[in-house]
Write a protein that holds these residues in place. Structure first.
Motif, PDB file in Angstrom:
ATOM      1  N   VAL A  29      -6.032  -4.861  -0.076  1.00 29.03           N
ATOM      2  CA  VAL A  29      -5.157  -5.319   1.004  1.00 29.03           C
ATOM      3  C   VAL A  29      -5.946  -5.271   2.306  1.00 29.03           C
ATOM      4  O   VAL A  29      -6.473  -4.217   2.682  1.00 29.03           O
ATOM      5  CB  VAL A  29      -3.899  -4.424   1.105  1.00 29.03           C
ATOM      6  CG1 VAL A  29      -3.075  -4.796   2.323  1.00 29.03           C
ATOM      7  CG2 VAL A  29      -3.067  -4.541  -0.164  1.00 29.03           C
TER       8      VAL A  29
ATOM      9  N   SER B 169       0.811  -1.228   0.000  1.00 24.65           N
ATOM     10  CA  SER B 169       0.000   0.000   0.000  1.00 24.65           C
ATOM     11  C   SER B 169       0.835   1.264   0.000  1.00 24.65           C
ATOM     12  O   SER B 169       0.311   2.354  -0.199  1.00 24.65           O
ATOM     13  CB  SER B 169      -0.923   0.008   1.220  1.00 24.65           C
ATOM     14  OG  SER B 169      -0.159   0.061   2.416  1.00 24.65           O
TER      15      SER B 169
ATOM     16  N   VAL C 137     -13.415   1.598  -0.375  1.00 27.69           N
ATOM     17  CA  VAL C 137     -12.229   1.547  -1.239  1.00 27.69           C
ATOM     18  C   VAL C 137     -12.562   0.938  -2.603  1.00 27.69           C
ATOM     19  O   VAL C 137     -11.872   1.215  -3.588  1.00 27.69           O
ATOM     20  CB  VAL C 137     -11.061   0.776  -0.572  1.00 27.69           C
ATOM     21  CG1 VAL C 137     -10.622   1.469   0.694  1.00 27.69           C
ATOM     22  CG2 VAL C 137     -11.419  -0.670  -0.288  1.00 27.69           C
TER      23      VAL C 137
ATOM     24  N   THR D  10       6.420   1.301  -5.363  1.00 25.62           N
ATOM     25  CA  THR D  10       5.921   1.910  -4.121  1.00 25.62           C
ATOM     26  C   THR D  10       6.977   2.768  -3.430  1.00 25.62           C
ATOM     27  O   THR D  10       6.639   3.547  -2.535  1.00 25.62           O
ATOM     28  CB  THR D  10       5.434   0.830  -3.134  1.00 25.62           C
ATOM     29  OG1 THR D  10       6.532  -0.006  -2.751  1.00 25.62           O
ATOM     30  CG2 THR D  10       4.343  -0.017  -3.759  1.00 25.62           C
TER      31      THR D  10
ATOM     32  N   HIS E 154     -11.343   3.888   9.692  1.00 28.15           N
ATOM     33  CA  HIS E 154     -11.231   4.390   8.318  1.00 28.15           C
ATOM     34  C   HIS E 154     -12.287   5.437   7.999  1.00 28.15           C
ATOM     35  O   HIS E 154     -12.153   6.185   7.040  1.00 28.15           O
ATOM     36  CB  HIS E 154     -11.402   3.232   7.320  1.00 28.15           C
ATOM     37  CG  HIS E 154     -10.296   2.228   7.352  1.00 28.15           C
ATOM     38  ND1 HIS E 154      -9.270   2.219   6.429  1.00 28.15           N
ATOM     39  CD2 HIS E 154     -10.036   1.205   8.186  1.00 28.15           C
ATOM     40  CE1 HIS E 154      -8.445   1.221   6.699  1.00 28.15           C
ATOM     41  NE2 HIS E 154      -8.892   0.598   7.755  1.00 28.15           N
TER      42      HIS E 154
ATOM     43  N   PRO F 126       1.314   6.609  -0.719  1.00 29.44           N
ATOM     44  CA  PRO F 126      -0.005   5.969  -0.664  1.00 29.44           C
ATOM     45  C   PRO F 126      -1.095   6.705  -1.433  1.00 29.44           C
ATOM     46  O   PRO F 126      -1.933   6.074  -2.079  1.00 29.44           O
ATOM     47  CB  PRO F 126      -0.286   5.926   0.844  1.00 29.44           C
ATOM     48  CG  PRO F 126       1.058   5.819   1.472  1.00 29.44           C
ATOM     49  CD  PRO F 126       1.959   6.656   0.613  1.00 29.44           C
TER      50      PRO F 126
ATOM     51  N   VAL G  16      -4.556   0.544  -5.215  1.00 26.88           N
ATOM     52  CA  VAL G  16      -4.544  -0.285  -4.008  1.00 26.88           C
ATOM     53  C   VAL G  16      -5.553   0.260  -3.001  1.00 26.88           C
ATOM     54  O   VAL G  16      -5.486   1.428  -2.618  1.00 26.88           O
ATOM     55  CB  VAL G  16      -3.146  -0.319  -3.357  1.00 26.88           C
ATOM     56  CG1 VAL G  16      -3.165  -1.220  -2.120  1.00 26.88           C
ATOM     57  CG2 VAL G  16      -2.095  -0.795  -4.339  1.00 26.88           C
ATOM     58  N   GLY G  17      -6.475  -0.596  -2.569  1.00 23.66           N
ATOM     59  CA  GLY G  17      -7.396  -0.258  -1.487  1.00 23.66           C
ATOM     60  C   GLY G  17      -6.996  -1.003  -0.236  1.00 23.66           C
ATOM     61  O   GLY G  17      -6.715  -2.198  -0.283  1.00 23.66           O
ATOM     62  N   THR G  18      -6.953  -0.299   0.901  1.00 22.60           N
ATOM     63  CA  THR G  18      -6.488  -0.902   2.154  1.00 22.60           C
ATOM     64  C   THR G  18      -7.580  -0.842   3.206  1.00 22.60           C
ATOM     65  O   THR G  18      -8.184   0.210   3.426  1.00 22.60           O
ATOM     66  CB  THR G  18      -5.239  -0.168   2.682  1.00 22.60           C
ATOM     67  OG1 THR G  18      -4.219  -0.201   1.682  1.00 22.60           O
ATOM     68  CG2 THR G  18      -4.717  -0.826   3.949  1.00 22.60           C
TER      69      THR G  18
ATOM     70  N   PRO H 144     -10.079  -0.179  -7.277  1.00 21.14           N
ATOM     71  CA  PRO H 144      -8.674  -0.595  -7.182  1.00 21.14           C
ATOM     72  C   PRO H 144      -8.477  -1.964  -7.804  1.00 21.14           C
ATOM     73  O   PRO H 144      -9.408  -2.791  -7.851  1.00 21.14           O
ATOM     74  CB  PRO H 144      -8.433  -0.643  -5.672  1.00 21.14           C
ATOM     75  CG  PRO H 144      -9.772  -0.986  -5.113  1.00 21.14           C
ATOM     76  CD  PRO H 144     -10.768  -0.294  -5.993  1.00 21.14           C
TER      77      PRO H 144
ATOM     78  N   LEU I  12      -1.126   5.824  -4.931  1.00 20.16           N
ATOM     79  CA  LEU I  12      -1.493   4.431  -5.208  1.00 20.16           C
ATOM     80  C   LEU I  12      -2.956   4.163  -4.921  1.00 20.16           C
ATOM     81  O   LEU I  12      -3.447   3.049  -5.122  1.00 20.16           O
ATOM     82  CB  LEU I  12      -0.641   3.484  -4.340  1.00 20.16           C
ATOM     83  CG  LEU I  12       0.863   3.450  -4.611  1.00 20.16           C
ATOM     84  CD1 LEU I  12       1.573   2.697  -3.487  1.00 20.16           C
ATOM     85  CD2 LEU I  12       1.156   2.796  -5.951  1.00 20.16           C
ATOM     86  N   ALA I  13      -3.682   5.198  -4.458  1.00 20.20           N
ATOM     87  CA  ALA I  13      -5.052   5.003  -3.972  1.00 20.20           C
ATOM     88  C   ALA I  13      -5.990   4.480  -5.041  1.00 20.20           C
ATOM     89  O   ALA I  13      -6.971   3.788  -4.730  1.00 20.20           O
ATOM     90  CB  ALA I  13      -5.586   6.307  -3.395  1.00 20.20           C
TER      91      ALA I  13
END
Length: 539
Positions: A164, A50, A155, A72, A94, A77, A84-86, A160, A80-81
């Motif tokens: 993750v 992430s 997310v 990365t 969140h 982050p 990639v969803g975290t 994405p 990368l949003a």
């Protein structure tokens, strides 16, 4: 989709790297499960994907991690949003808005997507995750499983390619966990999303994994491969795999259904199990250490507990189970004086908890909350123990001695936040036990613990019960209840709907039955099966 090229991570002041020698590729559109003991580097590895490691956590990242072609190291982050969803352990951590619909739209607003696109994606996500009926609901009014689905949806609206998740079911009841895992299955199968998932409760998730990424521990490089093959060599494994190893099955089963199909011969060799052990120190005429009678507790406009009747006896370990929102934490809070009854009574060791002075109450009842950090506020372990001794009017060194007995090797100068989950829980237990309360309450004590840490907790609680302590633990961990509890009570909508010896309660419920009981009833654990087999019966 995700490529690791000789990746290692070292944090400042750490004697050993948190991660080293990761050199592999996670394929696109698969669910990859991270497996390994606590401290093996699972959360660190997720953070490298992430971008949180090293941009927010600090430390030194060696090698290279690329996600959909993006490095990365050079993409923070926020850059990368869209790829990639975290989602972490605590979905509420969140949330930045108040309602379900607003939360689903927030990520797209941050990326500046057109309103028409946002509206369409919100509707698609509501349908995908089964949230349409909740669109206008306040996030604070949702159950644990609903919150986790909203966190995933928030997310997903960004579309994405990689999702993750760190311990996504750790705080969920079995039913809510199944909901979340079903959602992840749909994302992988229908949308081709790549899911990278870490979870200590492998009995819940290993059967869904396309690949397992095994982090064996210090000195051994991570390995990516077939789930059944890697479970055969993993230092941590679910009960169904342990049962397969005990029976000598090859390949090892990953699901209850597979194990049940192969268990006929093993079932024939097993004698009828002995009666369950009685509580360690509870004679037939024992006086209850705590009682709740016709207890009603209101949390806002809706009663959280409705006419609860409960008596707890010395030397008895009781598991309190039920869905998220059933009232388990409220009942524990009532026993420790956090909630005043709307009607009915609560008595603990002769005291009325909500009317008692804290200084008197801590000698009768102690609560270890879901997050042990809520009890820990000092800068070092030594200071924490000294403060516990003062609060309990105990002899200096009492808490530290308890900590050494419960788990040796914790450095006095460590900050509590730098301890592992298991160490932090043990420190909180020592803090509570410094006052020697006869009643010990634990709220989700195995959250975040691996199997080794959970085994240590079982030994600790059995020892406390043998010394006459009464233990009540609220838990979603059906394997823990089966292994540890003399008695199990089930709450639903604030009412106790089942209460009795653990085998009777869990065997009557598909939801709360452990894996072994579903395969070889009435045996509850793999240890029970192993004890029943004579040496010549074992492979």
């Amino acid at each position: 989709m995700i490529t690791f090229e000789q990746v290692g991570v070292r944090y400042a002041d750490a004697s050993e790297p948190a991660l080293r020698g990761v050199d592999l590729t996670v394929p696109e559109g698969e669910l990859c499960l991270l497996v390994g003991p606590s401290g093996a580097g699972k959360s660190t590895l997720l953070g490298t994907v992430s971008g949180l490691v090293p941009h927010f956590t600090g430390g030194v990242l060696e090698g290279r991690v690329t996600v959909a072609g993006r490095d990365t190291r050079t993409h923070r982050p926020r850059e990368l949003a869209d790829v990639v969803g975290t989602v972490g352990q605590d979905p509420a951590g969140h949330f930045v808005t108040d309602t379900v619909e607003e939360e689903l739209a927030y990520g797209m607003e941050s990326l500046g997507l057109p309103p028409a696109v946002m509206r369409r994606r919100v509707e698609e996500t509501l349908d995908l995750l089964g949230l349409a009926e909740l669109r206008g609901r306040a996030l604070s009014a949702l159950s644990g499983g609903q919150r986790q689905r909203v966190a995933i949806g928030s997310v997903l609206t960004v579309h994405p390619k990689v999702l993750v998740l760190d311990e996504p079911t750790s705080a969920l009841d079995p039913g809510a966990a199944e909901e979340v895992l079903a959602v992840l299955q749909r994302l992988v199968h229908d949308l081709g999303t790549t899911v990278l998932l870490s979870e200590h409760r492998l009995e819940r998730v290993v059967q869904y994994a396309d690949q397992v990424l095994l982090l064996p521990g210090p000195g051994e490089p991570p390995v990516l491969g077939d789930p059944a093959e890697l479970m055969a060599r993993s230092p941590v494994r679910p009960p169904v795999v342990d049962l397969g190893r005990l029976a000598g099955w090859d390949p090892l089963p990953l699901t209850v259904r597979d194990a049940r199909r192969r268990a006929a011969a093993l079932r024939e060799r097993l004698p009828a199990p002995p009666d369950p052990p009685a509580p360690a120190a509870a004679p037939p005429a024992a006086t209850a250490i705590a009682t709740a009678s016709r207890l009603v507790v209101a949390r806002g406009p809706v009663p959280a507990l409705r006419g609860v009747e409960l008596a707890l006896f010395p030397g008895e370990i009781t598991a309190l189970m039920g869905r998220n929102g059933a009232g388990k934490s409220t009942l524990l809070g009532s026993l420790v004086g956090l909630h005043a009854p709307a009607s009915g009574t609560v008595r603990v060791n002769g005291l009325v908890p909500h009317k008692s002075r804290p200084k008197d109450l801590i000698r009768s009842v102690g609560l270890v909350p879901q997050d042990p950090r809520d009890l820990l506020y000092a800068e070092t372990v030594a200071e924490e123990c000294a403060a516990a001794d003062r609060d309990a009017d105990a002899e200096p060194g009492t808490c530290r001695g308890l900590l050494a007995t419960l788990l040796a090797g914790i450095d006095d100068e460590r900050h509590p936040r730098d301890l592992s989950e298991g160490q932090r829980l043990t420190l909180a237990l020592a803090v509570v036990l410094a006052a020697r309360p006869p009643l010990l309450l634990l709220d989700e004590p195995t959250r975040g613990l691996d199997y080794a840490a959970k085994a240590r907790l079982v030994d600790i609680l059995r020892t406390l019960a043998a010394d006459g302590h009464t233990v009540l633990l609220a838990t979603h961990d059906v394997e823990l209840a089966a292994e540890l509890a003399h008695r199990t009570a089930v709450l639903a909508e604030g009412e106790i709907v089942a209460d009795g010896p653990t085998p009777d309660v869990v065997l009557a419920s598909p939801t709360f039955a452990p894996q072994t009981a579903k395969i070889l009833p009435p045996y509850l654990t793999v240890a029970d099966v192993a004890k029943a087999l004579t040496p010549q019966d074992q492979p």
